[in-house]
Design a protein around this motif. Structure first.
Motif, PDB file in Angstrom:
ATOM      1  N   VAL A 160      11.609   3.770 -22.684  1.00  0.00           N
ATOM      2  CA  VAL A 160      12.567   3.151 -23.601  1.00  0.00           C
ATOM      3  C   VAL A 160      12.543   1.649 -23.389  1.00  0.00           C
ATOM      4  O   VAL A 160      12.805   1.155 -22.287  1.00  0.00           O
TER       5      VAL A 160
ATOM      6  N   ARG B 143      14.636  16.179 -30.996  1.00  0.00           N
ATOM      7  CA  ARG B 143      15.006  14.942 -31.676  1.00  0.00           C
ATOM      8  C   ARG B 143      16.278  14.359 -31.066  1.00  0.00           C
ATOM      9  O   ARG B 143      17.105  15.072 -30.488  1.00  0.00           O
TER      10      ARG B 143
ATOM     11  N   VAL C 150       9.685   4.036 -27.210  1.00  0.00           N
ATOM     12  CA  VAL C 150      10.594   3.722 -28.313  1.00  0.00           C
ATOM     13  C   VAL C 150      11.560   2.643 -27.852  1.00  0.00           C
ATOM     14  O   VAL C 150      11.821   2.489 -26.649  1.00  0.00           O
ATOM     15  N   SER C 151      12.100   1.929 -28.801  1.00  0.00           N
ATOM     16  CA  SER C 151      13.105   0.913 -28.496  1.00  0.00           C
ATOM     17  C   SER C 151      14.474   1.570 -28.381  1.00  0.00           C
ATOM     18  O   SER C 151      14.763   2.568 -29.049  1.00  0.00           O
ATOM     19  N   GLU C 152      15.303   1.006 -27.528  1.00  0.00           N
ATOM     20  CA  GLU C 152      16.652   1.528 -27.380  1.00  0.00           C
ATOM     21  C   GLU C 152      17.374   1.463 -28.726  1.00  0.00           C
ATOM     22  O   GLU C 152      17.296   0.446 -29.446  1.00  0.00           O
ATOM     23  N   GLY C 153      18.023   2.542 -29.086  1.00  0.00           N
ATOM     24  CA  GLY C 153      18.717   2.616 -30.364  1.00  0.00           C
ATOM     25  C   GLY C 153      17.893   3.240 -31.472  1.00  0.00           C
ATOM     26  O   GLY C 153      18.437   3.651 -32.505  1.00  0.00           O
ATOM     27  N   ALA C 154      16.588   3.336 -31.264  1.00  0.00           N
ATOM     28  CA  ALA C 154      15.719   3.941 -32.272  1.00  0.00           C
ATOM     29  C   ALA C 154      15.803   5.457 -32.174  1.00  0.00           C
ATOM     30  O   ALA C 154      16.256   6.023 -31.171  1.00  0.00           O
ATOM     31  N   SER C 155      15.318   6.127 -33.235  1.00  0.00           N
ATOM     32  CA  SER C 155      15.302   7.582 -33.217  1.00  0.00           C
ATOM     33  C   SER C 155      14.069   8.077 -32.469  1.00  0.00           C
ATOM     34  O   SER C 155      13.086   7.349 -32.274  1.00  0.00           O
ATOM     35  N   LEU C 156      14.141   9.346 -32.064  1.00  0.00           N
ATOM     36  CA  LEU C 156      13.085   9.929 -31.243  1.00  0.00           C
ATOM     37  C   LEU C 156      12.750  11.326 -31.752  1.00  0.00           C
ATOM     38  O   LEU C 156      13.644  12.091 -32.122  1.00  0.00           O
TER      39      LEU C 156
ATOM     40  N   SER D  74      19.486   8.337 -31.702  1.00  0.00           N
ATOM     41  CA  SER D  74      19.564   6.991 -31.137  1.00  0.00           C
ATOM     42  C   SER D  74      19.338   7.095 -29.624  1.00  0.00           C
ATOM     43  O   SER D  74      20.176   7.621 -28.899  1.00  0.00           O
TER      44      SER D  74
END
Lengths: 112, 112
Positions: free
Chosen positions: A110, A77, A13-19, A80
């Motif tokens: 990440v 979850r 995932v990209s930094e700042g995205a949800s997980l 960010s």
């Protein structure tokens, strides 16, 4: 057979995205449920746990997990993601006294 | 508190050799555990103990032995090392059934 399944071996995932990390279990009764995180070369650290009560549990480092009995799931979850969240994540259940069973783990990468 | 400590951190054994992995906790926990972690397999419980003088088998006990003479210490013994025992070994302790387990930093063992 009773088991803990983490369907995703590796997630990026990209930094700042949800997980969201998935966890399913196949035990008959509701077990105790845990999420642990393991940084490279380190032992495991507890993020959060569910025993009973409110099905949405809050943990450390901004993580939360929701227990869904109908789906036998306990997904983790975070709204960010930070670069420091890169690690391996393990879902675990205690289903019979002290027998804790772990999933195979999900490795989180990440991207900056 | 040091928490859970394990020695050694790394060890290379030849087939047929024996060794003891040491584990000590200073949290006065009654419950202690030994796990092995293989790549892509999560953690598997080898043995556990619910108090001094009491031990029981976990999911993968073959080839290992344990003893628990004190609350603090829970050594794991490999009598005849085999390549299949190449793994990372984690010791953990907890207050009791279903409670959070605290993990040591692990021992990386290679059997050649």
């Amino acid at each position: 057979a009773q088991s803990v399944t983490q369907p995703d071996i590796h997630i990026t995932v990209s930094e700042g995205a949800s997980l969201e990390l998935r966890c399913n279990y196949s035990y008959g009764a509701t077990p105790y449920l845990f999420w642990y995180v393991q940084s490279p070369g380190q032992g495991l650290q507890l993020l959060l746990k569910y025993f009973s009560g409110d099905t949405l549990v809050q943990g450390i480092k901004g993580f939360e997990a929701e227990f869904k009995r109908s789906q036998s799931s306990f997904n983790l979850r975070k709204p960010s993601v930070h670069w420091s969240d890169a690690a391996e994540y393990f879902c675990a259940v205690v289903h019979n006294n002290n027998d804790m069973r772990f999933g195979a783990g999900t490795r989180l990468t990440v991207k900056p | 508190n040091a928490g859970v400590t394990q020695t050694p951190k790394f060890r290379i054994l030849k087939i047929g050799q024996s060794m003891t992995l040491q584990c000590t906790q200073d949290m006065n926990h009654n419950y202690m555990y030994w796990y092995r972690q293989d790549p892509g397999m999560g953690l598997k419980l080898i043995y556990y103990s619910v108090g001094a003088g009491i031990t029981d088998k976990g999911e993968v006990p073959n080839g290992y032995n344990v003893s628990r003479s004190t609350t603090e210490d829970f050594p794991l013994r490999l009598e005849l090392a085999a390549p299949s025992q190449t793994s990372v070994y984690f010791c953990a302790s907890s207050y009791g059934e279903g409670y959070e387990q605290y993990f040591g930093p692990g021992t990386r063992l290679t059997v050649t």
